[in-house]
Design a protein around this motif. Structure first.
Motif, PDB file in Angstrom:
ATOM      1  N   MET A 189       0.800  -1.222   0.000  1.00 17.16           N
ATOM      2  CA  MET A 189       0.000   0.000   0.000  1.00 17.16           C
ATOM      3  C   MET A 189       0.838   1.279   0.000  1.00 17.16           C
ATOM      4  N   GLY A 190       2.149   1.127   0.010  1.00 20.71           N
ATOM      5  CA  GLY A 190       3.008   2.294  -0.045  1.00 20.71           C
ATOM      6  C   GLY A 190       3.097   3.057   1.261  1.00 20.71           C
ATOM      7  N   PHE A 191       2.912   2.373   2.396  1.00 18.16           N
ATOM      8  CA  PHE A 191       2.968   3.042   3.702  1.00 18.16           C
ATOM      9  C   PHE A 191       4.391   3.131   4.251  1.00 18.16           C
ATOM     10  N   CYS A 192       5.362   2.587   3.540  1.00 16.16           N
ATOM     11  CA  CYS A 192       6.755   2.708   3.957  1.00 16.16           C
ATOM     12  C   CYS A 192       7.600   2.987   2.718  1.00 16.16           C
ATOM     13  N   THR A 193       8.761   3.548   2.934  1.00 17.64           N
ATOM     14  CA  THR A 193       9.659   3.851   1.824  1.00 17.64           C
ATOM     15  C   THR A 193      10.474   2.610   1.463  1.00 17.64           C
ATOM     16  N   ASP A 194      11.143   2.661   0.324  1.00 19.88           N
ATOM     17  CA  ASP A 194      12.018   1.553  -0.079  1.00 19.88           C
ATOM     18  C   ASP A 194      13.139   1.352   0.939  1.00 19.88           C
ATOM     19  N   ASP A 195      13.669   2.436   1.461  1.00 20.84           N
ATOM     20  CA  ASP A 195      14.741   2.334   2.463  1.00 20.84           C
ATOM     21  C   ASP A 195      14.227   1.678   3.740  1.00 20.84           C
ATOM     22  N   GLU A 196      13.033   2.063   4.182  1.00 26.37           N
ATOM     23  CA  GLU A 196      12.460   1.459   5.389  1.00 26.37           C
ATOM     24  C   GLU A 196      12.181  -0.021   5.173  1.00 26.37           C
ATOM     25  N   TYR A 197      11.741  -0.366   3.987  1.00 27.09           N
ATOM     26  CA  TYR A 197      11.468  -1.761   3.635  1.00 27.09           C
ATOM     27  C   TYR A 197      12.746  -2.597   3.688  1.00 27.09           C
ATOM     28  N   GLU A 198      13.823  -2.090   3.099  1.00 28.36           N
ATOM     29  CA  GLU A 198      15.084  -2.825   3.107  1.00 28.36           C
ATOM     30  C   GLU A 198      15.680  -2.888   4.514  1.00 28.36           C
ATOM     31  N   GLU A 199      15.519  -1.816   5.278  1.00 30.60           N
ATOM     32  CA  GLU A 199      16.031  -1.826   6.647  1.00 30.60           C
ATOM     33  C   GLU A 199      15.298  -2.868   7.482  1.00 30.60           C
ATOM     34  N   PHE A 200      14.011  -3.053   7.222  1.00 28.57           N
ATOM     35  CA  PHE A 200      13.245  -4.086   7.918  1.00 28.57           C
ATOM     36  C   PHE A 200      13.877  -5.451   7.685  1.00 28.57           C
ATOM     37  N   PHE A 201      14.192  -5.762   6.445  1.00 24.40           N
ATOM     38  CA  PHE A 201      14.757  -7.076   6.137  1.00 24.40           C
ATOM     39  C   PHE A 201      16.170  -7.232   6.694  1.00 24.40           C
ATOM     40  N   ARG A 202      16.903  -6.144   6.821  1.00 27.14           N
ATOM     41  CA  ARG A 202      18.218  -6.222   7.467  1.00 27.14           C
ATOM     42  C   ARG A 202      18.089  -6.472   8.963  1.00 27.14           C
ATOM     43  N   THR A 203      17.042  -5.893   9.558  1.00 25.09           N
ATOM     44  CA  THR A 203      16.906  -5.924  11.017  1.00 25.09           C
ATOM     45  C   THR A 203      16.173  -7.140  11.536  1.00 25.09           C
ATOM     46  N   VAL A 204      15.125  -7.591  10.847  1.00 22.31           N
ATOM     47  CA  VAL A 204      14.239  -8.596  11.425  1.00 22.31           C
ATOM     48  C   VAL A 204      14.938  -9.918  11.740  1.00 22.31           C
ATOM     49  N   PRO A 205      15.884 -10.422  10.931  1.00 23.54           N
ATOM     50  CA  PRO A 205      16.545 -11.664  11.350  1.00 23.54           C
ATOM     51  C   PRO A 205      17.320 -11.504  12.657  1.00 23.54           C
ATOM     52  N   GLU A 206      18.007 -10.368  12.806  1.00 27.26           N
ATOM     53  CA  GLU A 206      18.747 -10.142  14.051  1.00 27.26           C
ATOM     54  C   GLU A 206      17.800  -9.928  15.225  1.00 27.26           C
ATOM     55  N   PHE A 207      16.707  -9.235  14.978  1.00 28.94           N
ATOM     56  CA  PHE A 207      15.711  -9.010  16.027  1.00 28.94           C
ATOM     57  C   PHE A 207      15.158 -10.348  16.525  1.00 28.94           C
ATOM     58  N   GLU A 208      14.812 -11.229  15.602  1.00 31.49           N
ATOM     59  CA  GLU A 208      14.236 -12.515  16.001  1.00 31.49           C
ATOM     60  C   GLU A 208      15.271 -13.426  16.646  1.00 31.49           C
ATOM     61  N   LYS A 209      16.512 -13.371  16.167  1.00 32.66           N
ATOM     62  CA  LYS A 209      17.582 -14.144  16.822  1.00 32.66           C
ATOM     63  C   LYS A 209      17.778 -13.662  18.259  1.00 32.66           C
ATOM     64  N   MET A 210      17.683 -12.357  18.450  1.00 34.31           N
ATOM     65  CA  MET A 210      17.822 -11.786  19.790  1.00 34.31           C
ATOM     66  C   MET A 210      16.696 -12.271  20.705  1.00 34.31           C
ATOM     67  N   LEU A 211      15.465 -12.325  20.169  1.00 34.67           N
ATOM     68  CA  LEU A 211      14.349 -12.830  20.965  1.00 34.67           C
ATOM     69  C   LEU A 211      14.590 -14.269  21.384  1.00 34.67           C
ATOM     70  N   VAL A 212      15.055 -15.077  20.442  1.00 34.36           N
ATOM     71  CA  VAL A 212      15.304 -16.492  20.735  1.00 34.36           C
ATOM     72  C   VAL A 212      16.419 -16.641  21.762  1.00 34.36           C
ATOM     73  N   ARG A 213      17.492 -15.854  21.615  1.00 39.42           N
ATOM     74  CA  ARG A 213      18.592 -15.927  22.592  1.00 39.42           C
ATOM     75  C   ARG A 213      18.139 -15.518  23.984  1.00 39.42           C
ATOM     76  N   SER A 214      17.134 -14.652  24.055  1.00 35.73           N
ATOM     77  CA  SER A 214      16.632 -14.200  25.354  1.00 35.73           C
ATOM     78  C   SER A 214      15.760 -15.249  26.035  1.00 35.73           C
ATOM     79  N   GLY A 215      15.483 -16.358  25.342  1.00 34.58           N
ATOM     80  CA  GLY A 215      14.684 -17.420  25.933  1.00 34.58           C
ATOM     81  C   GLY A 215      13.266 -17.510  25.414  1.00 34.58           C
ATOM     82  N   ILE A 216      12.917 -16.702  24.402  1.00 33.62           N
ATOM     83  CA  ILE A 216      11.576 -16.736  23.829  1.00 33.62           C
ATOM     84  C   ILE A 216      11.518 -17.801  22.741  1.00 33.62           C
ATOM     85  N   LYS A 217      10.498 -18.634  22.798  1.00 33.93           N
ATOM     86  CA  LYS A 217      10.229 -19.578  21.716  1.00 33.93           C
ATOM     87  C   LYS A 217       9.361 -18.865  20.697  1.00 33.93           C
ATOM     88  N   LEU A 218       9.877 -18.694  19.483  1.00 31.37           N
ATOM     89  CA  LEU A 218       9.190 -17.928  18.445  1.00 31.37           C
ATOM     90  C   LEU A 218       8.732 -18.871  17.335  1.00 31.37           C
TER      91      LEU A 218
END
Length: 309
Positions: free
Chosen positions: A160-189
């Motif tokens: 729907m165009g609610f984010c920019t191309d840069d924000e979209y790419e930053e999401f994909f750079r960040t989300v794997p590390e974010f989820e790995k961090m959640l798992v390392r903290s003891g969260i089952k995802l």
């Protein structure tokens, strides 16, 4: 032309009718507590074949069995101080809300809670993208079910165009590390994508249009998503490819058949966690304390709700 088009129309109306019956079954599931499956015939049952009735009864029996296992899972999560996050993603009308309802139906809302966040407000749009989701993560002994999640950026926001191309790419750079961090903290995802066909979504949208009890589910955004089916498909494919990681893999639920999707998802979820039945001491109801000088005060008639039923 009219003659050749008639079977398609009749088939469509029959499918909508079956979907309405399924929605009535949803309400039955909320009402039936005594597991008496012999009384599961609504007024519309006369139009159903014996095979349909048998399939519905088999579905209810298996659903109740799985919900019993979910209660054991809940006890284990609470007893062993687990932290569990389950994401439910998919197209509009894919059945995410239906399976979430079945999972939480018999559980303690203090242990298993649902996070269904609205669109971000002006303040939240200036925050770190994941910040408003972090506030809903579980503490020890809790399960959180996200009815849509931070993957909004990879789906609706992208299409729907609610984010920019840069924000979209930053999401994909960040989300794997974010989820790995959640798992390392003891969260089952655990991440689920509910998959339906173009034809099935079309039918479900028509069912919502014709059912006054479900019309509220159709928003302008839903209708626009219908028009942009192919764009959503491309966004989904990119999302699965770039965020399917060993620490938090995606699981795809075939969801054209709602009832099978619910059972398959719940069964799979139970298999993702090494839960066991937690022993509980026998419960004994204490005797009520009675005092000779206690006198119950009458309730004023003006406060009583009229008994019209």
């Amino acid at each position: 032309m009219l003659t050749s088009a008639l079977p398609d129309h009749e088939d469509l109306m029959q499918r909508i009718a079956r979907d309405l019956i399924d929605s009535y079954d949803e309400e039955l599931e909320l009402e039936i507590e005594d597991r008496n499956l012999d009384g599961l015939d609504p007024a519309s049952a006369t139009t159903q074949s014996s095979t349909d009735k048998a399939a519905r009864q088999a579905y209810f029996k298996e659903l109740f069995r799985l919900q019993g296992e979910l209660v054991k899972l809940q006890d284990w999560v609470q007893h062993s101080k687990q932290k569990v996050v389950i994401l439910f993603e998919g197209r509009d009308a894919a059945g995410k809300g239906g399976v979430i309802k079945r999972i939480t139906q018999r559980l303690n809302p203090r242990v298993a809670r649902v996070a269904a966040l609205p669109a971000p407000n002006d303040r939240e749009r200036t925050q770190w993208y994941f910040q408003r989701y972090v506030a809903h993560l579980p503490a020890a002994g809790e399960m959180v079910l996200f009815d849509r999640s931070w993957y909004n950026r990879a789906g609706v926001e992208r299409v729907m165009g609610f984010c920019t191309d840069d924000e979209y790419e930053e999401f994909f750079r960040t989300v794997p590390e974010f989820e790995k961090m959640l798992v390392r903290s003891g969260i089952k995802l655990i991440k689920y994508w509910f998959s339906i066909t173009d034809d099935e979504q079309h039918m479900r949208f028509l069912g919502r249009i014709h059912d006054p009890l479900k019309q509220w589910k159709l928003s302008p955004m839903d209708l626009e998503s219908r028009r942009r089916w192919e764009e959503y498909t491309k966004a989904k494919e990119t999302m699965l490819e770039r965020t399917h990681i060993p620490e938090a893999p995606w699981w795809v639920v075939q969801a054209v058949d709602k009832k099978k999707a619910r059972l398959n998802c719940i069964s799979h979820l139970l298999g993702q966690l090494p839960y066991n039945e937690v022993p509980h001491p026998p419960v004994e109801l204490p005797e009520r304390v009675r005092h000779a000088d206690y006198l119950r005060q009458p309730v004023p008639a003006s406060m009583i709700v009229p008994e019209i039923y």
